[in-house]
Design an enzyme around this catalytic site. Structure first.
Site, short mmCIF file in Angstrom:
data_model
loop_
_atom_site.label_atom_id
_atom_site.label_comp_id
_atom_site.label_asym_id
_atom_site.label_seq_id
_atom_site.Cartn_x
_atom_site.Cartn_y
_atom_site.Cartn_z
N LYS A 57 52.55 -61.42 97.42
CA LYS A 57 52.04 -60.82 98.66
C LYS A 57 52.85 -59.64 99.18
O LYS A 57 52.84 -59.34 100.37
CB LYS A 57 51.93 -61.88 99.79
CG LYS A 57 51.17 -63.13 99.45
CD LYS A 57 49.89 -62.89 98.72
CE LYS A 57 48.84 -62.17 99.50
NZ LYS A 57 47.67 -61.83 98.62
N THR A 60 52.26 -56.36 94.91
CA THR A 60 52.50 -56.31 93.46
C THR A 60 51.24 -55.89 92.69
O THR A 60 51.34 -55.25 91.65
CB THR A 60 53.00 -57.66 92.93
OG1 THR A 60 52.05 -58.67 93.27
CG2 THR A 60 54.36 -58.02 93.52
N THR A 61 50.06 -56.23 93.20
CA THR A 61 48.82 -55.85 92.50
C THR A 61 48.63 -54.34 92.59
O THR A 61 48.24 -53.69 91.60
CB THR A 61 47.60 -56.57 93.10
OG1 THR A 61 47.91 -57.94 93.25
CG2 THR A 61 46.37 -56.42 92.23
N SER A 155 51.09 -63.24 105.33
CA SER A 155 50.10 -62.84 104.32
C SER A 155 49.89 -63.98 103.32
O SER A 155 48.76 -64.28 102.92
CB SER A 155 50.59 -61.57 103.61
OG SER A 155 49.80 -61.28 102.50
N LYS A 272 42.83 -58.26 98.49
CA LYS A 272 44.05 -57.46 98.71
C LYS A 272 43.79 -56.53 99.88
O LYS A 272 42.89 -55.69 99.82
CB LYS A 272 44.40 -56.64 97.46
CG LYS A 272 44.56 -57.47 96.21
CD LYS A 272 45.76 -58.41 96.30
CE LYS A 272 45.71 -59.46 95.19
NZ LYS A 272 46.79 -60.43 95.26
N GLY A 273 44.57 -56.69 100.93
CA GLY A 273 44.34 -55.93 102.15
C GLY A 273 43.34 -56.69 103.00
O GLY A 273 42.36 -56.14 103.48
N LYS A 275 41.69 -58.77 106.15
CA LYS A 275 41.71 -58.54 107.61
C LYS A 275 41.94 -59.90 108.26
O LYS A 275 41.21 -60.86 108.00
CB LYS A 275 40.36 -57.98 108.09
CG LYS A 275 39.88 -56.77 107.30
CD LYS A 275 39.91 -55.50 108.12
CE LYS A 275 39.38 -54.29 107.37
NZ LYS A 275 40.22 -53.76 106.30
N TYR A 276 42.99 -60.01 109.05
CA TYR A 276 43.22 -61.24 109.81
C TYR A 276 43.87 -60.90 111.15
O TYR A 276 44.36 -59.78 111.35
CB TYR A 276 44.07 -62.26 109.03
CG TYR A 276 45.18 -61.68 108.17
CD1 TYR A 276 46.40 -61.34 108.71
CD2 TYR A 276 45.00 -61.51 106.79
CE1 TYR A 276 47.42 -60.83 107.93
CE2 TYR A 276 46.02 -61.00 106.00
CZ TYR A 276 47.23 -60.67 106.57
OH TYR A 276 48.24 -60.16 105.79
P1 A3P Z 1 47.26 -58.53 102.70
O1 A3P Z 1 45.98 -58.84 101.99
O2 A3P Z 1 47.85 -59.72 103.40
O3 A3P Z 1 47.16 -57.32 103.61
P2 A3P Z 1 50.03 -58.90 96.21
O4 A3P Z 1 49.24 -57.97 95.39
O5 A3P Z 1 51.49 -58.95 95.82
O6 A3P Z 1 49.38 -60.25 96.33
O7 A3P Z 1 50.07 -58.30 97.68
C1 A3P Z 1 48.92 -58.19 98.48
C2 A3P Z 1 49.22 -57.23 99.61
O8 A3P Z 1 49.36 -55.92 99.09
C3 A3P Z 1 48.12 -57.10 100.63
O9 A3P Z 1 48.36 -58.12 101.59
C4 A3P Z 1 48.28 -55.66 101.17
O10 A3P Z 1 48.85 -55.62 102.46
C5 A3P Z 1 49.28 -55.03 100.19
N1 A3P Z 1 48.89 -53.72 99.67
C6 A3P Z 1 49.77 -52.70 99.45
N2 A3P Z 1 49.14 -51.62 98.97
C7 A3P Z 1 47.81 -51.95 98.86
C8 A3P Z 1 46.66 -51.24 98.43
N3 A3P Z 1 46.74 -49.98 98.00
N4 A3P Z 1 45.45 -51.88 98.47
C9 A3P Z 1 45.38 -53.17 98.91
N5 A3P Z 1 46.45 -53.89 99.31
C10 A3P Z 1 47.67 -53.31 99.30
#
Ligand code: A3P
Length: 321
Positions: A57, A60-61, A155, A272-273, A275-276
């Site tokens: 979180k 990393t993705t 998150s 990813k990203g 809304k909460y």
């Molecule tokens: P949230 O969904 O809580 O906002 P991971 O890939 O390690 O699971 O991390 C997910 C988090 O990456 C997301 O958490 C988001 O905030 C963050 N993030 C950073 N750059 C991003 C991007 N370009 N697009 C989507 N999420 C991104």
């Protein structure tokens, strides 16, 4: 000379050497005796040059995607089972052995210029991983992405709820993080999984037992979110590859996305990203206090390593002092 059939022989062997039951895979090409008995059909080149280790979180993705846009950087194949991370060094997959792991990597077309990597976000905080990774890929570079641990915890909680984790559904975030020792077992397990990965310094110290400090790079995950091109410059310098980034900010997603041919954006999926609701101020205050000492440790560690301090860390320590 008499010998037992293979299975019984193995049983006998492990009765005599029980400490060897848990394997520690090494690169067969790093030891002449191993290399000599390693099949001619095989290569030792299907191994990563660097690992993105997490924690979960922190972005990393997004980092994985940005890295794969670089022409010299090649990701491992997704797991055919989960379509996601390989998760080799941290769990039962480790017992599948190195052939299993190598099958996740292509044969590099040029060993010196191809940069193969793997991203598994649970590696960061799993006890055994640094030792296992150092045994197999001792020269690998290690990238960790860190955001404010308070936001990471929130998150992660939202992620568990989205995946219908019963404990995360049953308890509010405030209950999860503030629950005392007499709380239910399911709450305490969730609490530990939520909070422990954010104790960054302790985990980084474990990596530093097995890797040299110059092999480790800490990425500011908040900056990765707001200015990925700048962060990628630093990572590319650390890896020793040329600078390359094709991304642009997408207003409707609220994040940076991949710029496709024709200018269309390709963003990460809905998970990813998310809304909460914003975190309640009292929960944030509680967590800021919880992580204060850990963040101070991180400050000392990063100063010792001569690494740039993430902006969120400066801000967090200033506001909690
Ligand atoms: P949230 O969904 O809580 O906002 P991971 O890939 O390690 O699971 O991390 C997910 C988090 O990456 C997301 O958490 C988001 O905030 C963050 N993030 C950073 N750059 C991003 C991007 N370009 N697009 C989507 N999420 C991104």
């Amino acid at each position: 000379l008499q010998t037992l059939p293979p299975l019984q022989l193995a049983e006998k062997y492990f009765q005599i050497f029980p400490e060897e039951m848990d394997p520690l895979w090494q690169n067969p090409c790093h030891d002449k005796r191993h290399k000599d008995i390693w099949s001619k059909e095989k290569t030792c080149d299907r191994l990563p040059k660097f690992l993105v280790v997490g924690p979960q979180k922190t972005g990393t993705t997004a980092l994985h995607l940005l890295l794969t846009l670089h022409p010299a950087i090649i990701s491992s194949f997704p797991s055919p089972v989960t379509f996601e991370e390989v998760q080799f060094f941290n769990g039962p997959n480790y017992h599948n052995g190195i052939d299993w792991y190598m099958d996740f990597f292509p044969f590099p077309s040029n060993v010196s210029t191809d940069f193969m990597f793997e991203k598994s976000a649970n590696y960061f905080d799993t006890e055994l991983v640094p030792k296992r990774a150092a045994a197999l890929v001792p020269r690998a570079k290690i990238i960790a992405v860190l955001i404010n641990p308070v936001d990471r915890a929130y998150s992660w909680y939202q992620h568990q709820r989205a995946h219908q984790d019963p404990a995360a559904i049953n308890y509010t975030f405030h209950q999860v993080v503030t629950g005392g020792p007499s709380s239910s077992k399911e709450l305490l397990v969730l609490q530990s999984r939520c909070l422990k990965p954010g104790e960054y310094a302790a985990h980084l110290e474990r990596w530093l037992v097995h890797f040299q400090s110059r092999q480790l790079y800490v990425v500011d995950g908040s900056l990765l979110r707001s200015n990925p091109a700048l962060v990628m410059e630093g990572i590319q310098r650390f890896l020793g590859v040329t600078a390359h980034c094709t991304c642009r900010f997408d207003e409707s997603k609220g994040f940076w996305c991949q710029r496709m041919e024709g200018g269309r954006p390709k963003c990460l999926g809905k998970s990813k990203g998310r809304k909460y609701l914003e975190m309640a101020p009292e929960t944030r205050a509680f967590l800021m206090e919880y992580y204060r000492e850990h963040n101070l440790e991180l400050l000392r560690l990063l100063n010792r390593l001569g690494q740039t301090l993430p902006l969120w860390l400066r801000e967090e320590l200033q506001s909690s002092s």
